[in-house]
Every structure is written in structure tokens, then in C-alpha cells.
Design a protein around this motif. Structure first.
Motif, mmCIF file in Angstrom:
data_model
loop_
_atom_site.group_PDB
_atom_site.id
_atom_site.type_symbol
_atom_site.label_atom_id
_atom_site.label_comp_id
_atom_site.label_asym_id
_atom_site.label_seq_id
_atom_site.Cartn_x
_atom_site.Cartn_y
_atom_site.Cartn_z
ATOM 1 N N UNK A 15 6.215 30.339 -47.682
ATOM 2 C CA UNK A 15 6.955 30.905 -46.558
ATOM 3 C C UNK A 15 7.401 29.815 -45.606
ATOM 4 N N UNK A 16 8.591 29.965 -45.036
ATOM 5 C CA UNK A 16 9.074 29.105 -43.954
ATOM 6 C C UNK A 16 9.946 29.963 -43.042
ATOM 7 N N UNK B 199 14.426 33.395 -42.212
ATOM 8 C CA UNK B 199 13.179 33.489 -42.960
ATOM 9 C C UNK B 199 13.375 33.217 -44.455
ATOM 10 N N UNK B 200 12.450 32.470 -44.998
ATOM 11 C CA UNK B 200 12.316 32.327 -46.444
ATOM 12 C C UNK B 200 10.914 32.782 -46.834
ATOM 13 N N UNK C 68 9.941 28.801 -32.393
ATOM 14 C CA UNK C 68 8.821 28.477 -33.266
ATOM 15 C C UNK C 68 9.299 28.206 -34.691
ATOM 16 N N UNK C 69 8.596 27.310 -35.359
ATOM 17 C CA UNK C 69 8.735 27.176 -36.803
ATOM 18 C C UNK C 69 7.351 27.303 -37.411
ATOM 19 N N UNK C 70 7.278 27.968 -38.563
ATOM 20 C CA UNK C 70 5.989 28.207 -39.197
ATOM 21 C C UNK C 70 6.135 28.107 -40.706
ATOM 22 N N UNK C 71 5.151 27.455 -41.329
ATOM 23 C CA UNK C 71 5.128 27.264 -42.774
ATOM 24 C C UNK C 71 3.804 27.807 -43.305
ATOM 25 N N UNK C 72 3.874 28.463 -44.464
ATOM 26 C CA UNK C 72 2.651 29.069 -45.009
ATOM 27 C C UNK C 72 2.605 28.869 -46.520
#
Length: 225
Positions: free
Chosen positions: A48-49, A32-33, A62-66
Motif C-alpha cells: 500500500x502507498x 491511493x495504491x 500525509x504519506x503512508x506506506x504499508x
């Protein structure tokens, strides 16, 4: 404290897989970043990544970017408006449809202090546009509530507990997931913190075990060099 941190880390890695391969028998890991970048007295940029795996470093889940803009009403009350994108493999160790999501989200964040404890509440509303293999489309409204409690152990170390409830407002059975866990934060310097924790994801059909390994970066563009 560092020895305890290392022992906890190694104990997570050494958890053995039992029986047939299924996600409940795996100790997955989230890398997590998270970033918070102050732009002015009231505004900040949130980034966020996350890269999530069914196993320690394999079996992609899963990959998620915010990305969001945060506005602070007071030091203890703020809101965030943002967008996010996620892609996921919907099943472990078998062929499955790829899931893609575009989301809008709105956060209300509340902070309070009780003696040495810092308590944070986050209410999140999400509008999810979901695509399976780019052919099946869905729109869903979600409500999430997160409780996070932090306690300082020393000048550099702190411990945290958290619980988050997920409700799918478009489903007849509103409850979808509950995340509950604990971990440690290490303050590397005034801009960087390292995070390690363990938590469980409970749904009506699954109970998953996950480890968190993360970095948190704070920057302040209002300070003069």
C-alpha cells in the motif's frame, strides 16, 4: 453509469472554499495504491502507498506506506501481519511540527455474503512509534474496526459503503476518529480496479471532507504462464 461517475467527480472538484482557510472548509484528496499479490495457496503479499492532501492536489497532509504478509485460513477468514511508515504535516496552512510514525499492525479479516452483498469486517491492532521533529517520542496502542459493504451494479461496476472507528488505547478518551463514506469501483481487467469515493473524517474537534482516487492491483504468482 460513466456519466454519473464523471458528474460526481466534477462536483467534488467544484466545491468552493468558504471563509478563512481551515481544514474543515477544504475538500482534501487521497491518492491511493493498494496491492494484493498471491504467493501460494495460503500466503499473499499486501502492499500500500497513500498520498494525502488537505486540498485537491496541494497542501500535503500525509504519506503512508504499508507492507504485510497475509495468511488465509479459509476463503472467508484471513490474517495479515505487517509494518508501515508514515510522515505527516500536523496542521493546515500554518507552520507545524513534522510527524513521523513507524508501526506494526495485525489484521483479522472476515468476509461474508448476503444475497448480492459482500460484507467485510477488519479488526486491526497497531503499535505506533511516533516522533515529532525527531525529538519527542511516543508509543501508542490503537484498535481499529472497519466495516465494508459492496454491491455489484453491473459486470464492471460496483458500489461500496464503509465505516471505520479508531480507538487510542493509551488515551483517557479512547475514541479518536470515525471514517464513513461511499464510492464506486470499476474493474479495468482481472488484475486492475479503479476506485473513486467520498468520505468524512470525524474527530472530537474536526470534521474533514475527503475524496478517494485509487488503483487496486491483484497479481497471482501461483498461475503458470
Amino acid at each position: 453509469m460513466k456519466k454519473a461517475f464523471l458528474i460526481l467527480f466534477l462536483s467534488f472538484i467544484c466545491v468552493k472554499t468558504q471563509g478563512q482557510k481551515n481544514p474543515e472548509n477544504q475538500l482534501g484528496t487521497w491518492y491511493m495504491y493498494n496491492g494484493s499479490h498471491k504467493l501460494s495457496e495460503k500466503y499473499a503479499l499486501k502492499t500500500m502507498a497513500h498520498f494525502r492532501y488537505f486540498e485537491f492536489a496541494s497542501a500535503f497532509q500525509q504519506e503512508i506506506y504499508r507492507l504485510g504478509i497475509n495468511y488465509a485460513f479459509t476463503p472467508k477468514t484471513n490474517i495479515t501481519l505487517g509494518v508501515s511508515y508514515a510522515s505527516a504535516d500536523t496542521a493546515y496552512d500554518t507552520s507545524s511540527a513534522n510527524l513521523y510514525e513507524s508501526r506494526f499492525y495485525e489484521d483479522l479479516n472476515l468476509k461474508s455474503n448476503w444475497k448480492k452483498f459482500t460484507v467485510k469486517h477488519r479488526f486491526r491492532f497497531e503499535q505506533r512509534f511516533i516522533y515529532k521533529n525527531l525529538t519527542k517520542n511516543q508509543f501508542q496502542n490503537w484498535l481499529r474496526y472497519s466495516l465494508n459493504i459492496r454491491y455489484p451494479i453491473s459486470k464492471l461496476w460496483s458500489a461500496y459503503l464503509f465505516n471505520e472507528i479508531f480507538l487510542n488505547l493509551n488515551s483517557t478518551k479512547r475514541f479518536d476518529q470515525n471514517w464513513a463514506g461511499a464510492g464506486f469501483l470499476y474493474t479495468w481487467n482481472q488484475n486492475i480496479q479503479l476506485k473513486m469515493g467520498y468520505f468524512q473524517i470525524k474527530s472530537p474537534t474536526l470534521l474533514l471532507n475527503r475524496m478517494q482516487l485509487g488503483i487496486i492491483i491483484h497479481t497471482d504468482f501461483t498461475k503458470k504462464k
